[in-house]
Design a protein around this motif. Structure first.
Motif, PDB file in Angstrom:
ATOM      1  N   GLN A 329      32.109 -16.543  -2.549  1.00  0.00           N
ATOM      2  CA  GLN A 329      31.778 -15.900  -1.272  1.00  0.00           C
ATOM      3  C   GLN A 329      30.580 -14.950  -1.414  1.00  0.00           C
ATOM      4  O   GLN A 329      29.681 -14.955  -0.567  1.00  0.00           O
ATOM      5  N   ALA A 332      27.392 -16.981  -1.764  1.00  0.00           N
ATOM      6  CA  ALA A 332      26.949 -17.560  -0.491  1.00  0.00           C
ATOM      7  C   ALA A 332      26.385 -16.491   0.443  1.00  0.00           C
ATOM      8  O   ALA A 332      25.345 -16.696   1.075  1.00  0.00           O
ATOM      9  N   GLU A 333      27.061 -15.357   0.518  1.00  0.00           N
ATOM     10  CA  GLU A 333      26.708 -14.385   1.556  1.00  0.00           C
ATOM     11  C   GLU A 333      25.567 -13.434   1.156  1.00  0.00           C
ATOM     12  O   GLU A 333      24.928 -12.846   2.019  1.00  0.00           O
ATOM     13  N   THR A 394      39.033 -12.128   2.634  1.00  0.00           N
ATOM     14  CA  THR A 394      37.750 -12.747   2.956  1.00  0.00           C
ATOM     15  C   THR A 394      37.008 -11.927   4.007  1.00  0.00           C
ATOM     16  O   THR A 394      35.806 -11.693   3.896  1.00  0.00           O
ATOM     17  N   THR A 398      33.434  -9.988   3.611  1.00  0.00           N
ATOM     18  CA  THR A 398      32.320 -10.281   4.517  1.00  0.00           C
ATOM     19  C   THR A 398      31.736  -8.992   5.093  1.00  0.00           C
ATOM     20  O   THR A 398      30.517  -8.838   5.186  1.00  0.00           O
ATOM     21  N   THR A 401      29.441  -7.578   2.338  1.00  0.00           N
ATOM     22  CA  THR A 401      28.170  -8.281   2.127  1.00  0.00           C
ATOM     23  C   THR A 401      27.268  -8.120   3.349  1.00  0.00           C
ATOM     24  O   THR A 401      26.056  -7.937   3.205  1.00  0.00           O
ATOM     25  N   GLN A 402      27.884  -8.128   4.559  1.00  0.00           N
ATOM     26  CA  GLN A 402      27.062  -8.002   5.768  1.00  0.00           C
ATOM     27  C   GLN A 402      26.485  -6.594   5.912  1.00  0.00           C
ATOM     28  O   GLN A 402      25.385  -6.433   6.449  1.00  0.00           O
ATOM     29  N   VAL A 405      23.432  -6.847   3.683  1.00  0.00           N
ATOM     30  CA  VAL A 405      22.415  -7.709   4.300  1.00  0.00           C
ATOM     31  C   VAL A 405      21.774  -6.993   5.489  1.00  0.00           C
ATOM     32  O   VAL A 405      20.547  -6.903   5.596  1.00  0.00           O
TER      33      VAL A 405
END
Ligand SMILES: *Cc1c(COP(=O)(O)O)cnc(C)c1O
Length: 411
Positions: A329, A332-333, A394, A398, A401-402, A405
């Motif tokens: 994960q 990917a992220e 999960t 997320t 990671t977000q 980002v």
């Protein structure tokens, strides 16, 4: 609020508004003002099964009423007997002799002292230096500062005070391997041990290397009659995808150090574990051939109870699969960060995710931007990293990671 508190690695003159934690649960920290943060680093990667695990809490509570502490000189206790046996059974090869301490730095100091005294006991009086690597981090005490990365660490500040040790480049390439061998040919007679964080150099920059490098070090250490110490304080207990990083290289070091996640993030505990031949090097009819170390709170029964419970938890859920999924994960992220010019590298190994920038210009601003996203992520140097609990969901991952980002793309 900061009237009487001195924070670590913090310029107190400009630090005026620290957040106040009130309670923790799973991967969440609740602040005094009610704000809930998702924790991306599991309190310096200690809380591997998440905060406040009920099983660890139960076991500590039981031990608390029985015997919270007793000295470890000349008297032992069930939690230490049980924990040392458990560690010996989990560690590869004959890493069977466990020396307990209360912090990672001290466990590394003990490993260094053990290696040097091992040679002294055999009348090798010149083998008194440690060989460590650029990018390494092994602690903040006087002896361990001297084996950290000389540029990232505190060598400059304490110039002339730290004992001189050999610090060289990790032999990652054929060329560097040649140079490494040439170095050992010249200096092996004065080197007691090679010290390395296997697979991932953590607090020195989150740098990843291949298992083959560890095989190479084992071979050279044997050839040149030097001990091999793995500092698995960061990598141990599942973080890189196997229970210990050394498992991935099939290499058994002579001495290994563990701390951080050892007690599941509940109490301060560390261990230096040696193989049989190291231990045997201290058996003698001379009293001063004994290992000359003994922290007051070593093998604290409460901390041992936490560690036994935490190790038992590894058998109670499929943590390996969790770490694999976290790795996939994060890979990917975080990948999208590569598109940015400010990003130098994105790398993931097990439950360790790293976005390295060319230069973090204003780290306090970056920390605050991340906080705005209600996540607890603490960049250092030019690195933003995630070392979440293995029990993170999960959706929670997320969010982490977000937050990275979004912060990198939109400031
Ligand atoms: C954190 C760490 C240490 C130092 O441990 P402390 O408990 O902070 O003294 C040593 N080595 C490694 C690899 C670490 O990650």
């Amino acid at each position: 609020m900061l009237k009487n508190i001195w924070l670590p690695y913090t310029q107190m003159q400009t630090c005026n508004n620290p957040i106040v934690a009130e309670l923790t649960k799973g991967c969440k920290i609740t602040l005094r003002d009610g704000t809930e943060l998702i924790d991306g680093i599991a309190s310096w990667w200690t809380a591997c099964h998440g905060y406040n695990h009920s099983y660890i809490a139960e076991q500590v509570q039981k031990q608390l009423y029985k015997m919270p502490h007793i000295m470890f000189g000349g008297i032992i206790h069930e939690p230490a007997i049980k924990l040392s046996a458990k560690l010996a059974s989990l560690l590869p090869g004959d890493l069977n002799k466990v020396f307990f301490t209360e912090s990672g730095s001290v466990s590394v100091e003990v490993a260094m002292k053990m290696a040097i005294q091992f040679w002294l006991n055999q009348n090798h009086l010149k083998k008194t230096k440690i060989l460590s690597f650029y990018g390494g981090y092994h602690g903040d005490t006087m002896a361990t500062m001297a084996v950290c990365d000389p540029d990232e660490g505190m060598h400059q500040l304490f110039q002339g005070i730290l004992p001189h040790q050999h610090i060289i480049a990790l032999p990652k390439t054929k060329q560097l391997q040649q140079e490494f061998i040439a170095f050992l040919e010249k200096y092996h007679h004065e080197i007691a041990a090679i010290l390395i964080e296997p697979l991932v150099q953590g607090a020195g920059g989150m740098l990843i290397h291949d298992p083959e490098l560890l095989m190479f070090l084992r071979k050279q250490a044997d050839h040149f009659n030097i001990l091999l110490i793995f500092d698995e304080i960061f990598t141990g207990l599942g973080r890189t995808g196997s229970l210990f990083a050394c498992n991935q290289a099939n290499v058994v070091p002579d001495i290994i150090t563990l701390s951080k996640a050892l007690s599941g993030g509940t109490m301060a505990l560390a261990a230096t574990i040696a193989r049989e031949h190291i231990f045997n090097g201290f058996l003698s009819d001379k009293e001063n051939h004994a290992l000359m170390h003994g922290p007051t709170f070593m093998a604290n029964p409460l901390a041992c109870a936490c560690a036994i419970a935490s190790l038992e938890l590894f058998d109670q859920y499929d943590w390996k699969n969790n770490v694999k999924n976290i790795e996939l994960q994060m890979t990917a992220e975080l990948e999208v960060c590569r598109k940015l010019d400010i990003v130098k590298d994105v790398r993931v190994k097990g439950a360790i995710g790293v976005v390295e920038l060319h230069k973090i210009k204003n780290i306090n601003l970056l920390k605050n931007r991340l906080l705005d996203h209600k996540v607890w992520i603490r960049p250092f140097g030019d690195i933003i990293y995630l070392t979440p609990s293995f029990t993170i969901t999960t959706a929670e991952l997320t969010k982490l990671t977000q937050a990275i980002v979004h912060t990198l793309f939109y400031g």
